[in-house]
Scaffold this active site. Sequence first.
Site, mmCIF file in Angstrom:
data_model
loop_
_atom_site.group_PDB
_atom_site.id
_atom_site.type_symbol
_atom_site.label_atom_id
_atom_site.label_comp_id
_atom_site.label_asym_id
_atom_site.label_seq_id
_atom_site.Cartn_x
_atom_site.Cartn_y
_atom_site.Cartn_z
ATOM 1 N N HIS A 242 5.995 0.568 5.398
ATOM 2 C CA HIS A 242 7.011 -0.384 5.162
ATOM 3 C C HIS A 242 8.064 0.473 4.677
ATOM 4 C CE1 HIS A 242 4.771 -4.150 5.751
ATOM 5 N NE2 HIS A 242 3.769 -3.524 5.029
ATOM 6 N N LEU A 243 9.310 0.288 5.441
ATOM 7 C CA LEU A 243 10.651 1.130 5.147
ATOM 8 C C LEU A 243 11.504 0.393 4.565
ATOM 9 C CD1 LEU A 243 10.684 3.855 8.033
ATOM 10 C CD2 LEU A 243 9.983 4.391 5.754
ATOM 11 N N ARG A 244 11.587 -0.992 4.978
ATOM 12 C CA ARG A 244 12.671 -1.773 4.571
ATOM 13 C C ARG A 244 13.966 -1.515 5.249
ATOM 14 N NH1 ARG A 244 8.358 -4.425 2.744
ATOM 15 N NH2 ARG A 244 7.829 -4.074 0.581
ATOM 16 N N ALA B 172 3.982 -8.463 -3.853
ATOM 17 C CA ALA B 172 2.805 -7.694 -3.620
ATOM 18 C C ALA B 172 3.066 -6.512 -2.805
ATOM 19 C CB ALA B 172 2.076 -8.725 -2.601
ATOM 20 N N LYS C 42 3.068 -7.142 15.884
ATOM 21 C CA LYS C 42 2.499 -7.299 14.516
ATOM 22 C C LYS C 42 2.368 -8.814 14.327
ATOM 23 C CE LYS C 42 0.867 -6.831 10.365
ATOM 24 N NZ LYS C 42 1.222 -5.927 9.409
ATOM 25 N N HIS D 128 0.671 2.428 9.397
ATOM 26 C CA HIS D 128 1.339 1.334 8.772
ATOM 27 C C HIS D 128 2.262 1.590 7.646
ATOM 28 C CE1 HIS D 128 0.221 -3.117 7.676
ATOM 29 N NE2 HIS D 128 1.314 -2.719 6.753
ATOM 30 N N HIS E 167 -2.487 -8.839 10.392
ATOM 31 C CA HIS E 167 -2.585 -9.108 9.123
ATOM 32 C C HIS E 167 -3.700 -10.040 9.155
ATOM 33 C CE1 HIS E 167 -1.594 -8.884 4.725
ATOM 34 N NE2 HIS E 167 -2.155 -10.049 4.598
ATOM 35 N N HIS F 288 -5.169 -2.876 7.295
ATOM 36 C CA HIS F 288 -5.490 -2.476 6.061
ATOM 37 C C HIS F 288 -6.796 -3.376 5.642
ATOM 38 C CE1 HIS F 288 -3.422 -6.286 5.977
ATOM 39 N NE2 HIS F 288 -2.199 -5.740 5.939
ATOM 40 N N ASP G 256 0.106 1.427 4.520
ATOM 41 C CA ASP G 256 0.728 0.030 3.871
ATOM 42 C C ASP G 256 1.690 0.384 2.777
ATOM 43 O OD1 ASP G 256 1.655 -2.328 4.047
ATOM 44 O OD2 ASP G 256 -0.254 -3.153 3.091
HETATM 45 O O1 DOR Z 1 0.978 -5.711 -0.290
HETATM 46 C C1 DOR Z 1 1.670 -6.041 0.821
HETATM 47 N N1 DOR Z 1 3.063 -5.617 0.828
HETATM 48 N N2 DOR Z 1 0.832 -6.537 1.747
HETATM 49 C C2 DOR Z 1 1.549 -7.013 2.919
HETATM 50 O O2 DOR Z 1 0.994 -7.328 3.916
HETATM 51 C C3 DOR Z 1 3.047 -6.693 3.026
HETATM 52 C C4 DOR Z 1 3.461 -5.783 1.912
HETATM 53 C C5 DOR Z 1 5.188 -5.812 1.970
HETATM 54 O O3 DOR Z 1 5.836 -5.787 2.846
HETATM 55 O O4 DOR Z 1 5.521 -5.639 0.735
HETATM 56 ZN ZN ZN Z 2 2.070 -3.841 5.494
#
Ligand code: DOR
Ligand code: ZN
Length: 337
Positions: free
Chosen positions: A15-17, A261, A100, A13, A139, A173, A245
Amino acid sequence: METLTLNSPFDMHLHLRDGEMLENVIKYTAQNFASALVMPNLQTPIVNVDLAIAYKQRILQACKMQGIENFMPLISLYLTPSLDKAELTRAKEMGIFILKLYPKGATTGSESGVKEILDSRVLEILEIAQSLGMVLSIHGESNGFVMEREVEFHPVFEALAKNFPKLRIIFEHLSDHRSIALVEKYENLFATLTLHHILLSLDNVVGGMLNPHYFCKPILKTKKDQEALLQVALSAHSKFSFGSDSAPHLRSAKESSKGAAGIFSAPILLPLLAQTFASKNVLEKLESFVSHNAHKIYQLPLSQKSVKLCKKPMTIPQECYGVVPMLAGETLEWSVA
Ligand code: DOR
Ligand code: ZN
């Protein structure tokens, strides 16, 4: 010096943007993991196969720019009601097999998510996904009181697990100790655990001065939750795989009045996992947690790539390209060799 070699580590899990952020953060994962499951909640969400293939190419290109050739990104497809059988079949053929599901509005980048999860259109999509042997990652949070959101979502997991017994469903998560029994109850239900949910609690966010860098969704919970999740990880419970995550946001986005977040943990994952497992004398369990469990749950091939760690101190930077990492400025006992 004490060392540990981990074969084929997976981060299930991540996130790479995109764009510059992707180019900056990719190395933290690509150097240290054989593969990672990349989340589709970009500003332009990855809602179809063409977007997924193009995104994978951009990730591989970013790896190449860093001289990294042995990292395999797995792209997840954002579940929206516009997916159909032809698109899902094509996804599967192209090696994209993880959907997802975001409840609409639950977290960063979930605006395109699903409003009514048990709606007939969504159920049709899941029926097709099941028949194609795909995996559904969720999620799992309601829109209720923040500390109860995960538990309030349990009935949705139960309904899906019963209705689609052949569909592998991942409870992403996991953050609440009450969710552990639910995962154990259904054969087709599995989960990922992050580093932050097994090591931190709400105290780290609001126990002293407000720390926006530890604000994430699902929110960090009580010490009891954290301790229970840590025990699950340390035992390398076969239904749980590691999924960091790691979610980079610029310092400005985290510290503004609209605090985003997400916790950026990619630079410290394997060293801090090694330190944690070593401190409990279960270092031999770490490979199951970060590799074998994912291999079995997602039926992923094991890679030849291995990563060597050693008990040599590593100081965590205060900032990485404008992003504040988890435990910024602290020193870990372990590092990547
Ligand atoms: O804290 C989080 N950040 N929870 C998520 O589900 C998404 C993630 C984000 O993409 O920044
Ligand atoms: Zn996530």
